[in-house]
Design an enzyme around this catalytic site. Sequence first.
Site, PDB file in Angstrom:
ATOM      1  CD  GLU A  40      -2.451   1.131   2.849  1.00 33.49           C
ATOM      2  OE1 GLU A  40      -3.436   1.853   3.018  1.00 33.49           O
ATOM      3  OE2 GLU A  40      -2.009   0.353   3.735  1.00 33.49           O
ATOM      4  CE  LYS A 111      -7.188   1.190   3.744  1.00 31.38           C
ATOM      5  NZ  LYS A 111      -5.913   1.426   4.462  1.00 31.38           N
ATOM      6  CB  CYS A 145      -4.296  -1.749   4.355  1.00 31.44           C
ATOM      7  SG  CYS A 145      -3.299  -1.883   5.878  1.00 31.44           S
TER       8      CYS A 145
END
Length: 265
Positions: A40, A111, A145
């Site tokens: 990430e 995300k 994540c």
Amino acid sequence: MLFKIGFCQFKPALLEKEKNIAKMCSLVDEIQADLIVFPELCTSGYVFCEKSEVQEFADDFESSKTTRLFTELSQKNNTAYVIGFPEKHDRKLYNSSMLINPDGTKHLYRKIHLFNEEKQWFAPGDLGFNVHQTKYGVLVGQMICFDWIFPEAARTLMLKGAQIIAHPANLVLPWCQKAMITRSLENRVYTITCNRTGTEVNQDKEFYFTGMSQVVSPLGEVLCDADKIEERVVVFEIDIESADDKQITKYNNILEDRIPEFYKY
């Protein structure tokens, strides 16, 4: 069909995009694989103190040097890459990942579940959880994540046909790697969690990242992994069709046994 997947675990340098991109290209150049996942925000580092820092190092997905260089590298090495990066689009900043294919196609994920101070820098993702084809028609879904802690993320990707979930990460909590074993098992898919390593300091902020990147099978087996500190590329050959087998016992199938009308609240 045999398919080579893996990860590139390394320590990005904070706010040094050119250095990071050069290191990433060097680490994976000449590596024979079909799909490699990076961490990430690996082009920028993670520990920001001001939104202006993110703005300075954010890329436009369609036209950035990062996209161009990895498109060229993908074609050269005949390898698809998933790369975490800060994205700027329509005056907003996103924590994003790009899937770059050797045939020149590219796909974007933003995300959705932002962690901790990320909420100060980034807007929540607005593209949803989607699945795209990579080499040989293999279906790849992306999450990033902290998406790991929401089972709905991986389940949505599986229901959309994902055979592999590419999972760039900057993990500081101790639970994700074990949880991703369950995400693989409950969805019968391969997962590739690529974490970064090292300690990152910016003014009075300090984060230690846990490394331990891994590839997990649809049966919840850790096929390959890294330790907490090493910088390395790991590639493992898988049988991709095993991600299409959703049968648990002779009488149980994770798709056929779902009863969605009872999953409401």
